[in-house]
Design a protein around this motif. Structure first.
Motif, PDB file in Angstrom:
ATOM      1  N   TYR A 402       2.210  -9.165  -7.596  1.00 41.19           N
ATOM      2  CA  TYR A 402       2.411  -7.868  -7.749  1.00 41.19           C
ATOM      3  C   TYR A 402       2.178  -7.237  -9.183  1.00 41.19           C
ATOM      4  N   GLY A 406       0.083  -4.032 -10.852  1.00 43.44           N
ATOM      5  CA  GLY A 406       0.599  -3.249 -11.505  1.00 43.44           C
ATOM      6  C   GLY A 406      -0.146  -3.015 -13.144  1.00 43.44           C
ATOM      7  N   THR A 462       4.848  -1.936 -11.837  1.00 39.57           N
ATOM      8  CA  THR A 462       5.315  -3.453 -11.483  1.00 39.57           C
ATOM      9  C   THR A 462       6.550  -3.302 -11.129  1.00 39.57           C
ATOM     10  N   LEU A 465       6.651  -2.134  -7.591  1.00 39.66           N
ATOM     11  CA  LEU A 465       6.239  -2.915  -6.555  1.00 39.66           C
ATOM     12  C   LEU A 465       7.319  -4.147  -6.088  1.00 39.66           C
ATOM     13  N   ARG A 468       9.703  -2.460  -3.878  1.00 43.67           N
ATOM     14  CA  ARG A 468       9.451  -2.771  -2.930  1.00 43.67           C
ATOM     15  C   ARG A 468       9.298  -3.981  -1.941  1.00 43.67           C
ATOM     16  N   ASP A 469       8.931  -4.936  -3.016  1.00 42.62           N
ATOM     17  CA  ASP A 469       8.938  -6.287  -2.204  1.00 42.62           C
ATOM     18  C   ASP A 469      10.472  -6.775  -1.753  1.00 42.62           C
TER      19      ASP A 469
END
Length: 482
Positions: A402, A406, A462, A465, A468-469
């Protein structure tokens, strides 16, 4: 640290000594050529505290250990494997056997141009200093520093002479490096380069004007006319001529009696290559080089910020393949022909990519709870901002995925801005924060703004992401790939 134990663990993780065909080290990394990289236990290497990261490129498997540590581990590794100490050039030679034809071509360009980069960088930076002294409105409205202080006129002229030397006599530098790379006598390569920029020839920079006016001087030999034109600031003609020289020298040496070798081989090599250079090779490759340069400049000018953004997006993936080394030859030509091109647009975009990689790595530093990842990310992030991205890219961003996404998005954003603002470099150097001194004086503010855009976008994307993860996984961001 127990260096012997570290060496044993590394050896076990890479498939033992039978899997090593060559080994060397640079200032921070073990550089290994492995028989079969599929035997590497990546998970075991990742869990080692001493290992800061790993990556594979150009036929080499490289393990990042850090300055000081790598020397001691390498000593122990050579004892365990029985491999004699090798230089990085030895390992490069061994790794080249595992490359495909395209990779070998890129490596060849890298081998030729990397050694001469310091001379080109020095000339370019001196050119930047001259521009600071002579640029209008940079410090004083309507005036340059030289205009305001006439006593600086000769200093600026002296610096300009120093700056131009590497580009005016570029064929000599390339002739030495290329002929050596192609297996010939590098000093014959120097002689060839000197021949191509001899003062009796029409200066190559004036060839276009002389062609239009019909004043191109010629040699008239046996009814043939050969143009007496130099090749100042060119790349492709001397590359091809150096290849011919090296091959011709090797062939002549094979068929010449040893008693006459020192006499005939250099004489025939230089004479025949010189004739071919001025009759066929030079004119054809000069035209090809001009078409390539004009095409790149047209592409950059035509696609504008959209093309710049796409280039910025794919620059880091290009670095992974090693293809970015081929840009050195293109940038050298762009800088050598700076009066027409205005400089290199590749360097600023490379800088955006490096800044974005550093920003993404620092975002990981902020988020991760893994102390080992924190240790790697802190040093690697700063290194990337200064222009060295391998530790950040291979040690953190690609492993976690990720941050790399980014980073390339941030690079695209910064490259979009820097292309829209028409920022170009007048020298090669460290593509990152220190790259300011390589940028045309009038574009420095635009360069800084573009770096800020690349940094902020990469950093924010970054983090987005990662969050989100974190929603998708119970453990959140813990230094492992989501």
């Amino acid at each position: 640290m127990n260096y012997q134990e570290i060496a044993k663990e590394i050896l076990a993780s890479i498939g033992d000594k039978e899997n090593i065909s060559a080994a060397a080290h640079c200032s921070t990394r073990l550089r290994l050529v492995l028989e079969d990289e599929s035997k590497v236990d990546q998970q075991a290497l990742d869990q080692m505290d001493a290992v800061k990261g790993t990556f594979s490129t150009g036929g080499q498997f490289q393990i990042i250990l850090g300055a000081g540590i790598v020397n001691e581990v390498y000593k122990e590794l050579t004892k365990l494997t029985g491999i004699s100490e090798m230089s990085t050039s030895d390992v490069k030679s061994a790794s080249s056997k595992k490359l495909n034809p395209l990779q070998r071509f890129v490596k060849m360009l890298s081998d030729i141009f990397v050694p001469i980069i310091p001379a080109i960088v020095a000339g370019g930076l001196l050119m930047g200093i001259n521009n600071v002294l002579t640029a209008q409105d940079l410090f004083i409205d309507g005036k340059s520093l030289v205009d305001a202080n006439p006593g600086l006129t000769d200093l600026a002229a002296l610096i300009n002479t120093f700056a131009n030397a590497a580009f005016v006599f570029l064929p000599i530098l390339i002739g030495f490096s290329a002929t050596k790379r192609f297996g010939g006598n590098p000093y014959l390569g120097v002689a060839l380069g000197m021949l191509m920029v001899h003062p009796d020839l029409l200066n190559g920079y004036n060839y276009g004007a002389a062609t239009l006016s019909g004043d191109v001087p010629v040699w008239k030999i046996f009814g043939f006319e050969i143009e007496k034109v130099g090749y100042q600031g060119t790349v492709l003609p001397v590359l091809v001529a150096s290849f011919i020289l090296a091959q011709l020298e090797t062939y002549i040496r094979k068929i010449t009696p040893s008693a006459l070798d020192n006499l005939l081989t250099p004489l025939l090599s230089i004479f025949i290559t010189g004739i071919l250079t001025f009759t066929l090779v030079g004119p054809l490759t000069r035209s090809a080089g001009n078409l390539l340069t004009d095409g790149l400049v047209w592409l950059y000018d035509s696609t504008g910020f959209i093309g710049g953004a796409i280039f910025g997006l794919i620059y880091a993936p290009i670095v992974i393949t090693g293809m970015h080394h081929s840009f050195i030859a293109v940038e050298t030509q762009l800088l050598a022909d700076i009066a027409k091109t205005g400089g290199s647009f590749i360097f600023p975009i490379a800088a955006m990519s490096n800044i974005a990689q550093g920003a993404a790595t620092l975002a990981v530093l902020l988020l991760t709870k893994d102390q080992k990842v924190k240790g790697v990310a802190s040093a690697a992030g700063i290194s990337a901002l200064l222009g060295i991205t391998e530790p950040a890219m291979f040690g953190v961003n690609l492993k976690l995925r990720y941050p790399f996404i980014g980073a390339i998005i941030g690079s695209a954003a910064g490259s979009l801005f820097i292309s829209m603002l028409k920022v170009k470099a007048i020298a090669l150097g460290a593509a990152g924060l220190p790259g300011i001194i390589s940028i045309k004086p009038g574009s420095i503010i635009a360069y800084v703004i573009s770096m800020a855009v690349a940094f902020v976008v990469a950093f924010v994307v970054t983090i987005f992401l990662a969050k989100r993860d974190a929603v998708k996984t119970a453990n959140g961001v813990n230094g492992k790939a989501a």
